[in-house]
Design a protein around this motif. Structure first.
Motif, PDB file in Angstrom:
ATOM      1  N   THR A 133       0.834  -1.203   0.000  1.00  0.00           N
ATOM      2  CA  THR A 133       0.000   0.000   0.000  1.00  0.00           C
ATOM      3  C   THR A 133       0.866   1.250   0.000  1.00  0.00           C
ATOM      4  N   ASP A 134       0.203   2.401  -0.098  1.00  0.00           N
ATOM      5  CA  ASP A 134       0.926   3.667  -0.147  1.00  0.00           C
ATOM      6  C   ASP A 134       0.492   4.638   0.944  1.00  0.00           C
ATOM      7  N   ASN A 135      -0.230   4.134   1.967  1.00  0.00           N
ATOM      8  CA  ASN A 135      -0.698   5.061   3.005  1.00  0.00           C
ATOM      9  C   ASN A 135      -0.910   4.317   4.319  1.00  0.00           C
ATOM     10  N   PHE A 136      -0.793   5.067   5.423  1.00  0.00           N
ATOM     11  CA  PHE A 136      -0.855   4.442   6.738  1.00  0.00           C
ATOM     12  C   PHE A 136      -2.282   4.125   7.170  1.00  0.00           C
ATOM     13  N   GLU A 137      -3.254   4.799   6.633  1.00  0.00           N
ATOM     14  CA  GLU A 137      -4.630   4.459   7.006  1.00  0.00           C
ATOM     15  C   GLU A 137      -4.959   3.028   6.597  1.00  0.00           C
ATOM     16  N   THR A 191       5.333  11.710   0.522  1.00  0.00           N
ATOM     17  CA  THR A 191       4.945  10.615  -0.353  1.00  0.00           C
ATOM     18  C   THR A 191       5.950  10.496  -1.499  1.00  0.00           C
ATOM     19  N   CYS A 192       5.835   9.409  -2.256  1.00  0.00           N
ATOM     20  CA  CYS A 192       6.723   9.226  -3.414  1.00  0.00           C
ATOM     21  C   CYS A 192       6.524  10.337  -4.438  1.00  0.00           C
ATOM     22  N   GLU A 193       5.298  10.869  -4.524  1.00  0.00           N
ATOM     23  CA  GLU A 193       5.030  11.931  -5.481  1.00  0.00           C
ATOM     24  C   GLU A 193       5.774  13.206  -5.116  1.00  0.00           C
ATOM     25  N   THR A 194       5.953  13.465  -3.827  1.00  0.00           N
ATOM     26  CA  THR A 194       6.551  14.717  -3.384  1.00  0.00           C
ATOM     27  C   THR A 194       8.019  14.590  -3.000  1.00  0.00           C
ATOM     28  N   ALA A 195       8.440  13.411  -2.543  1.00  0.00           N
ATOM     29  CA  ALA A 195       9.832  13.226  -2.097  1.00  0.00           C
ATOM     30  C   ALA A 195      10.641  12.348  -3.044  1.00  0.00           C
ATOM     31  N   GLY A 196       9.968  11.662  -3.972  1.00  0.00           N
ATOM     32  CA  GLY A 196      10.663  10.814  -4.923  1.00  0.00           C
ATOM     33  C   GLY A 196      10.960   9.426  -4.386  1.00  0.00           C
ATOM     34  N   GLY A 331     -12.445  18.268 -11.429  1.00  0.00           N
ATOM     35  CA  GLY A 331     -12.078  17.685 -12.713  1.00  0.00           C
ATOM     36  C   GLY A 331     -12.267  16.186 -12.750  1.00  0.00           C
ATOM     37  N   ILE A 332     -12.688  15.599 -11.625  1.00  0.00           N
ATOM     38  CA  ILE A 332     -12.945  14.155 -11.560  1.00  0.00           C
ATOM     39  C   ILE A 332     -14.283  13.921 -10.866  1.00  0.00           C
ATOM     40  N   GLU A 333     -14.828  12.726 -11.044  1.00  0.00           N
ATOM     41  CA  GLU A 333     -16.096  12.370 -10.401  1.00  0.00           C
ATOM     42  C   GLU A 333     -16.024  11.051  -9.649  1.00  0.00           C
ATOM     43  N   ASP A 334     -14.911  10.356  -9.755  1.00  0.00           N
ATOM     44  CA  ASP A 334     -14.771   9.027  -9.149  1.00  0.00           C
ATOM     45  C   ASP A 334     -14.178   9.160  -7.743  1.00  0.00           C
ATOM     46  N   PRO A 335     -14.920   8.800  -6.683  1.00  0.00           N
ATOM     47  CA  PRO A 335     -14.388   8.912  -5.321  1.00  0.00           C
ATOM     48  C   PRO A 335     -13.137   8.069  -5.088  1.00  0.00           C
ATOM     49  N   VAL A 336     -13.045   6.911  -5.745  1.00  0.00           N
ATOM     50  CA  VAL A 336     -11.856   6.063  -5.570  1.00  0.00           C
ATOM     51  C   VAL A 336     -10.630   6.755  -6.161  1.00  0.00           C
ATOM     52  N   LEU A 337     -10.789   7.361  -7.337  1.00  0.00           N
ATOM     53  CA  LEU A 337      -9.685   8.127  -7.922  1.00  0.00           C
ATOM     54  C   LEU A 337      -9.319   9.292  -7.016  1.00  0.00           C
ATOM     55  N   GLY A 338     -10.320   9.888  -6.372  1.00  0.00           N
ATOM     56  CA  GLY A 338     -10.040  10.981  -5.435  1.00  0.00           C
ATOM     57  C   GLY A 338      -9.160  10.538  -4.283  1.00  0.00           C
ATOM     58  N   ARG A 339      -9.436   9.364  -3.726  1.00  0.00           N
ATOM     59  CA  ARG A 339      -8.600   8.838  -2.643  1.00  0.00           C
ATOM     60  C   ARG A 339      -7.180   8.545  -3.134  1.00  0.00           C
ATOM     61  N   THR A 340      -7.080   8.053  -4.365  1.00  0.00           N
ATOM     62  CA  THR A 340      -5.767   7.760  -4.927  1.00  0.00           C
ATOM     63  C   THR A 340      -4.938   9.030  -5.076  1.00  0.00           C
ATOM     64  N   ILE A 341      -5.537  10.063  -5.645  1.00  0.00           N
ATOM     65  CA  ILE A 341      -4.824  11.341  -5.819  1.00  0.00           C
ATOM     66  C   ILE A 341      -4.422  11.910  -4.470  1.00  0.00           C
ATOM     67  N   TYR A 342      -5.339  11.858  -3.510  1.00  0.00           N
ATOM     68  CA  TYR A 342      -5.052  12.394  -2.179  1.00  0.00           C
ATOM     69  C   TYR A 342      -3.877  11.646  -1.538  1.00  0.00           C
ATOM     70  N   ALA A 343      -3.904  10.316  -1.617  1.00  0.00           N
ATOM     71  CA  ALA A 343      -2.834   9.520  -1.026  1.00  0.00           C
ATOM     72  C   ALA A 343      -1.490   9.820  -1.676  1.00  0.00           C
ATOM     73  N   ARG A 344      -1.494  10.060  -2.983  1.00  0.00           N
ATOM     74  CA  ARG A 344      -0.243  10.283  -3.693  1.00  0.00           C
ATOM     75  C   ARG A 344       0.337  11.671  -3.412  1.00  0.00           C
ATOM     76  N   PHE A 345      -0.500  12.672  -3.298  1.00  0.00           N
ATOM     77  CA  PHE A 345       0.019  14.038  -3.230  1.00  0.00           C
ATOM     78  C   PHE A 345      -0.055  14.657  -1.833  1.00  0.00           C
ATOM     79  N   VAL A 346      -0.926  14.128  -0.986  1.00  0.00           N
ATOM     80  CA  VAL A 346      -1.007  14.630   0.393  1.00  0.00           C
ATOM     81  C   VAL A 346      -0.518  13.558   1.358  1.00  0.00           C
ATOM     82  N   GLY A 347      -1.038  12.336   1.196  1.00  0.00           N
ATOM     83  CA  GLY A 347      -0.697  11.246   2.111  1.00  0.00           C
ATOM     84  C   GLY A 347      -1.812  11.057   3.106  1.00  0.00           C
ATOM     85  N   MET A 348      -2.096   9.762   3.390  1.00  0.00           N
ATOM     86  CA  MET A 348      -3.159   9.427   4.347  1.00  0.00           C
ATOM     87  C   MET A 348      -2.559   8.727   5.554  1.00  0.00           C
TER      88      MET A 348
END
Length: 348
Positions: A133-137, A191-196, A331-348
């Motif tokens: 996974t990519d998030n602690f939640e 996250t990998c998106e922000t720190a590489g 710009g999106i309507e899919d809640p699952v995609l929303g969680r993915t973007i959030y996890a990648r760029f903010v982190g959960m």
């Protein structure tokens, strides 16, 4: 379904690992009967699954909510440019590759989000949970489920040139919440998106994770590493941090039997806002440091900053982050995609 092979061909496939005395023929037979859930098919998940399938683990279930992207290819070893151009679901693309590598095993792809209301079905009849996974939640959710159901699991994480691996054996070792008692607030962990992330880091951490998984699945619990393994590849260091005595009777999960993430008490939400092409994501833990996140985002694209929010614009969507951790992704309507973007760029 897997294709039956003559015994001689099967024996030849696994000859070199069976010759390793600590595994042997009996350990190989155990692997063939084992059932594993790989949680996430990103960098760690694909590499661990690759090791397990090649080793002859009989059944591997892959679960991931995301699609293959070109930015994945430098570290997510089962994907290629065609997968990215077709935007295939990661679980599906990974399963196709793995099944062609070893037709003797069964690889089941599931395109889904791992949440409190899905984990029970996803982890049915499973002997081991593997963290990709990519998030602690989600990791706290896996920890809850593993402890409640008494299923071993292997935690792993990596960022930049560093990584960690920890085995959790319910009733025997500390659990993840003994090590990390509280969920990090939104945005607190890079996250990998922000720190590489460097590909070789993933390779080393995934190999350590897969090795511990094989020990468990082969019934060699005496060989399982009970320490926290911490690696750094730039410069190179490897440490084993003893967890002896860390098991805490006050731990909310393994000590007190409270499963907050499994029982919907601590879970982020993502909903599509009515009449708008926007998804709202609300993390389980509120508040975030906008100044720190601004510094991480500055190299990613156009960032707008105000006393009230941060806004990251990309060609496909715009993410507006508020101090309470809540985000609107336009710009999106899919809640699952929303969680993915959030996890990648903010982190959960």
């Amino acid at each position: 379904m897997p294709t039956a092979r003559p015994d001689s061909e099967t024996s030849l496939r696994y000859l070199r690992q069976v010759q390793f005395a600590a595994l042997g023929t009996e350990g190989q037979k155990r692997l063939a009967r084992a059932r594993v859930l790989v949680c996430g098919c990103g960098a760690l998940g694909t590499m661990v699954a690759n090791h397990l399938v090649r080793a002859g683990v009989g059944y591997v279930r892959l679960v991931d909510r995301d699609l293959v992207d070109l930015s994945n290819l430098h570290r997510q070893c089962l994907f290629d440019e065609q997968d990215a151009h077709q935007e295939l679901p990661k679980a599906v693309a990974a399963a196709e590759k793995l099944q062609s590598i070893n037709s003797e095993v069964r690889v089941e792809p599931i395109v889904a989000d791992i949440r409190s209301d899905t984990i029970g079905a996803l982890a049915r009849d499973i002997d081991l949970l593997v963290d990709g996974t990519d998030n602690f939640e989600t990791r706290f959710l896996l920890n809850d489920y593993a402890i409640r159901e008494k299923i071993p699991w292997v935690f792993a994480a990596c960022l930049g040139a560093q990584g960690q691996v920890m085995v959790i054996l319910p009733g025997e070792t500390p659990c993840l919440r003994c090590l990390i008692p509280t969920l990090p607030p939104a945005g607190a962990v890079p996250t990998c998106e922000t720190a590489g992330i460097l590909g070789p880091t993933v390779g080393v951490v995934a190999s350590l994770e897969a090795m511990e998984a094989l020990k468990i699945l082969a019934g060699r619990h005496e060989a399982v590493t009970r320490d926290l393994i911490v690696v750094n590849l730039w410069p190179v260091t490897l440490r084993q941090i003893s967890l002896a005595g860390l098991r805490d009777p006050l731990c909310p999960t393994c000590g007190q039997g409270r499963f907050e993430f499994l029982e919907h008490r601590r879970e982020s939400t993502s909903v599509t806002l009515c009449g708008r092409k926007t998804v709202q994501v609300t993390p389980a833990e509120g508040r975030c440091d906008l100044d720190e996140i601004y510094n991480r985002w500055s190299a990613l694209g156009e960032v707008e900053r105000s006393p009230y929010f941060l806004r990251l614009r990309t060609p496909d969507w715009t993410l507006t982050l508020f101090p309470d951790g809540r985000a609107l992704i336009t710009g999106i309507e899919d809640p699952v995609l929303g969680r993915t973007i959030y996890a990648r760029f903010v982190g959960m």
